[in-house]
Write a protein that holds these residues in place. Sequence first.
Motif, PDB file in Angstrom:
ATOM      1  N   ALA A  58      22.660   5.247  -7.039  1.00 29.69           N
ATOM      2  CA  ALA A  58      21.521   5.808  -7.780  1.00 29.69           C
ATOM      3  C   ALA A  58      20.163   5.592  -7.127  1.00 29.69           C
ATOM      4  N   SER A  59      20.042   4.611  -6.229  1.00 29.00           N
ATOM      5  CA  SER A  59      18.756   4.356  -5.558  1.00 29.00           C
ATOM      6  C   SER A  59      18.988   3.399  -4.398  1.00 29.00           C
ATOM      7  N   GLY A  60      17.970   3.252  -3.574  1.00 27.27           N
ATOM      8  CA  GLY A  60      18.045   2.271  -2.496  1.00 27.27           C
ATOM      9  C   GLY A  60      18.094   0.855  -3.051  1.00 27.27           C
ATOM     10  N   THR A  61      17.415   0.641  -4.159  1.00 23.36           N
ATOM     11  CA  THR A  61      17.421  -0.681  -4.784  1.00 23.36           C
ATOM     12  C   THR A  61      18.825  -1.021  -5.280  1.00 23.36           C
ATOM     13  N   ASP A  62      19.477  -0.078  -5.959  1.00 18.68           N
ATOM     14  CA  ASP A  62      20.860  -0.302  -6.389  1.00 18.68           C
ATOM     15  C   ASP A  62      21.768  -0.533  -5.185  1.00 18.68           C
ATOM     16  N   PHE A  84       7.651  -8.907   5.022  1.00 19.53           N
ATOM     17  CA  PHE A  84       6.811  -7.709   5.170  1.00 19.53           C
ATOM     18  C   PHE A  84       7.657  -6.458   4.983  1.00 19.53           C
ATOM     19  N   SER A  85       7.818  -6.047   3.706  1.00 19.84           N
ATOM     20  CA  SER A  85       8.646  -4.884   3.390  1.00 19.84           C
ATOM     21  C   SER A  85       8.264  -4.401   2.003  1.00 19.84           C
ATOM     22  N   PHE A  86       8.887  -3.304   1.576  1.00 18.59           N
ATOM     23  CA  PHE A  86       8.746  -2.877   0.185  1.00 18.59           C
ATOM     24  C   PHE A  86       9.425  -3.916  -0.708  1.00 18.59           C
ATOM     25  N   VAL A  87       8.892  -4.088  -1.905  1.00 16.92           N
ATOM     26  CA  VAL A  87       9.311  -5.192  -2.771  1.00 16.92           C
ATOM     27  C   VAL A  87      10.808  -5.194  -3.080  1.00 16.92           C
ATOM     28  N   ALA A  88      11.444  -4.026  -3.057  1.00 19.80           N
ATOM     29  CA  ALA A  88      12.858  -3.936  -3.441  1.00 19.80           C
ATOM     30  C   ALA A  88      13.751  -4.855  -2.597  1.00 19.80           C
ATOM     31  N   THR A  89      13.354  -5.105  -1.345  1.00 12.94           N
ATOM     32  CA  THR A  89      14.147  -5.970  -0.467  1.00 12.94           C
ATOM     33  C   THR A  89      14.298  -7.362  -1.095  1.00 12.94           C
ATOM     34  N   PRO A 130      17.977  -7.766   7.483  1.00 13.64           N
ATOM     35  CA  PRO A 130      16.866  -7.190   8.235  1.00 13.64           C
ATOM     36  C   PRO A 130      16.490  -5.835   7.631  1.00 13.64           C
ATOM     37  N   VAL A 131      15.222  -5.492   7.727  1.00 15.11           N
ATOM     38  CA  VAL A 131      14.739  -4.177   7.277  1.00 15.11           C
ATOM     39  C   VAL A 131      14.387  -3.377   8.522  1.00 15.11           C
ATOM     40  N   SER A 132      14.881  -2.150   8.602  1.00 13.23           N
ATOM     41  CA  SER A 132      14.505  -1.286   9.727  1.00 13.23           C
ATOM     42  C   SER A 132      13.251  -0.524   9.309  1.00 13.23           C
ATOM     43  N   GLU A 156      21.864  -4.421   6.352  1.00  9.00           N
ATOM     44  CA  GLU A 156      20.689  -3.702   6.852  1.00  9.00           C
ATOM     45  C   GLU A 156      20.008  -2.981   5.692  1.00  9.00           C
ATOM     46  N   ASP A 157      18.730  -3.274   5.438  1.00 11.74           N
ATOM     47  CA  ASP A 157      17.943  -2.450   4.525  1.00 11.74           C
ATOM     48  C   ASP A 157      17.451  -1.266   5.354  1.00 11.74           C
ATOM     49  N   ALA A 158      18.216  -0.181   5.256  1.00 13.01           N
ATOM     50  CA  ALA A 158      17.960   1.013   6.067  1.00 13.01           C
ATOM     51  C   ALA A 158      17.284   2.104   5.236  1.00 13.01           C
ATOM     52  N   ALA A 159      16.521   1.676   4.227  1.00 10.53           N
ATOM     53  CA  ALA A 159      15.875   2.644   3.330  1.00 10.53           C
ATOM     54  C   ALA A 159      14.920   3.571   4.076  1.00 10.53           C
ATOM     55  N   GLN A 160      14.391   3.090   5.219  1.00 12.95           N
ATOM     56  CA  GLN A 160      13.421   3.905   5.967  1.00 12.95           C
ATOM     57  C   GLN A 160      13.980   4.394   7.297  1.00 12.95           C
ATOM     58  N   SER A 161      15.263   4.156   7.562  1.00  9.30           N
ATOM     59  CA  SER A 161      15.736   4.381   8.936  1.00  9.30           C
ATOM     60  C   SER A 161      16.981   5.252   9.046  1.00  9.30           C
ATOM     61  N   THR A 180      20.757   2.599   2.243  1.00  8.08           N
ATOM     62  CA  THR A 180      19.628   3.503   2.440  1.00  8.08           C
ATOM     63  C   THR A 180      19.151   4.061   1.104  1.00  8.08           C
ATOM     64  N   SER A 181      18.005   4.732   1.157  1.00  4.77           N
ATOM     65  CA  SER A 181      17.374   5.316  -0.031  1.00  4.77           C
ATOM     66  C   SER A 181      17.127   6.801   0.219  1.00  4.77           C
ATOM     67  N   PHE A 182      17.341   7.590  -0.815  1.00 10.41           N
ATOM     68  CA  PHE A 182      17.000   9.023  -0.741  1.00 10.41           C
ATOM     69  C   PHE A 182      15.849   9.357  -1.675  1.00 10.41           C
ATOM     70  N   ALA A 185      10.292  10.653  -0.776  1.00  7.86           N
ATOM     71  CA  ALA A 185       9.375  10.470   0.350  1.00  7.86           C
ATOM     72  C   ALA A 185      10.023   9.799   1.563  1.00  7.86           C
ATOM     73  N   LYS A 186      11.283   9.411   1.466  1.00  7.59           N
ATOM     74  CA  LYS A 186      11.955   8.804   2.626  1.00  7.59           C
ATOM     75  C   LYS A 186      12.299   9.902   3.634  1.00  7.59           C
ATOM     76  N   PRO A 187      12.649   9.529   4.875  1.00  4.24           N
ATOM     77  CA  PRO A 187      12.952  10.571   5.872  1.00  4.24           C
ATOM     78  C   PRO A 187      13.955  11.612   5.357  1.00  4.24           C
TER      79      PRO A 187
HETATM   80  C1  LIG Z   1      12.173   2.616  -0.575  1.00  4.79           C
HETATM   81  C2  LIG Z   1      12.681   1.301  -0.161  1.00  4.79           C
HETATM   82  C3  LIG Z   1      13.634   0.597  -0.922  1.00  4.79           C
HETATM   83  C4  LIG Z   1      14.077   1.021  -2.291  1.00  4.79           C
HETATM   84  O1  LIG Z   1      14.600   2.296  -2.389  1.00  4.79           O
HETATM   85  P1  LIG Z   1      14.543   3.061  -3.809  1.00  4.79           P
HETATM   86  O2  LIG Z   1      15.414   4.246  -3.583  1.00  4.79           O
HETATM   87  O3  LIG Z   1      13.121   3.414  -4.060  1.00  4.79           O
HETATM   88  O4  LIG Z   1      15.090   2.141  -4.838  1.00  4.79           O
HETATM   89  C5  LIG Z   1      14.128  -0.593  -0.412  1.00  4.79           C
HETATM   90  N1  LIG Z   1      13.703  -1.079   0.755  1.00  4.79           N
HETATM   91  C6  LIG Z   1      12.780  -0.450   1.516  1.00  4.79           C
HETATM   92  C7  LIG Z   1      12.380  -1.036   2.827  1.00  4.79           C
HETATM   93  C8  LIG Z   1      12.222   0.749   1.078  1.00  4.79           C
HETATM   94  O5  LIG Z   1      11.303   1.376   1.827  1.00  4.79           O
END
Ligand SMILES: *Cc1c(COP(=O)(O)O)cnc(C)c1O
Length: 367
Positions: A58-62, A84-89, A130-132, A156-161, A180-182, A185-187
């Motif tokens: 359902a989300s990158g956070t999930d 240094f990342s988005f709070v969800a990490t 690690p966050v990409s 890997e937190d690949a939400a941006q990669s 990853t996250s869809f 605004a993500k790629p």
């Molecule tokens: C966007 C993002 C998330 C969370 O993804 P959501 O789909 O918004 O829950 C997690 N980590 C990083 C680095 C992000 O940029």
Amino acid sequence: MQVPFIDLKTQYKAIKEDVDNAIHTVLDHGFFVNGPEVKQCEADLAQFTGSKHAVACASGTDALIMALMALNIGPGDEVITTPFSFVATAEAIVLVGATPVLVDIEPDSFNLNPELIEEAITDKTKAIMPVSLYGLLANLDTINAIANKHRLSVIEDAAQSFGAEWNELKSCASSTISCTSFFPAKPLGCFGDGGAVFTNDDQLQTTLMQIRDHGSESRYYHTRIGINGRLDTIQCAILSEKLKRYPWEMEQRDRVAKKYNQAFNELSEKGVAIPKVPENAKSVWAQYTLRVPNRDHFQAAMKEKGVPTAVHYPTTFDEQPAYKDLVRTVSATESKKAAKEVVSLPLFPDMQENVQDYVIKSIIEHF
Ligand SMILES: *Cc1c(COP(=O)(O)O)cnc(C)c1O
């Protein structure tokens, strides 16, 4: 001129007919949850990334929460990650009851500094996350080697990669579990919230699919604690369509980023630093991020000219009110410096030359 930070309307127009048809197929068959498009989308995502399995969620956070749950990480455990990342990490780690252990970034890549990881490992450490960041693959080569040596998992937190590569390693296919996250605004975004978890391990795939569906092994029979982490059939149908255009979009993102780099290289004497991508690495440019002096002044001046900017991210985890007492900070000097200096510029695949020229001209004039 008022420049958009990203432009999803032009993107939609380019694929409107295919997307509309895909949505209407779902509306007609009515399987809004677990419809056939979910399996198809997972096969498409797995094929694209080179990962053996993809589990849509359902989300990158999930995705991050499911990954941690699948590895049985919980209270008393430590997970090494970046400040240094988005709070969800950090949020995902705290939500499962574990402690985020913060290790500083490399100043050039903004990603976890592998040289600082080993001093943070204790007998409580279970994983490295690690966050990409900004679309550039974290140094997974070195991080995987450290994890192997200490028998740790890598998430890997690949939400941006999504789509990023470095030598033979690909984002979403090169760690124990990748997330990853869809978010639009993500790629690669869908038309709402969405995400996916990737693994090459058959057992973990089964576990992740159970966790996504309330920990059920079969209908109404629950062998573990799970969540409702499913991705709607409509979003999966949209994603499969958007994925077809994504290789072209990655090329366009790279074209825009390279033009920025060329234009802003000369500003180094003014204290402006352009993003550095290692040789043989392919960033997907989730953000095009400069370091600038007097950032507030710069952002205000750009706003006046109709050029939107954004800061990813102004505050490190160890200074966030909700997190400062829940994390263990090992090192964060470069992260704090970056948080004060970084600023992201408009970048999207359908960016017109004249629009980018205007952004470039505005920035060069400012400095
Ligand atoms: C966007 C993002 C998330 C969370 O993804 P959501 O789909 O918004 O829950 C997690 N980590 C990083 C680095 C992000 O940029």
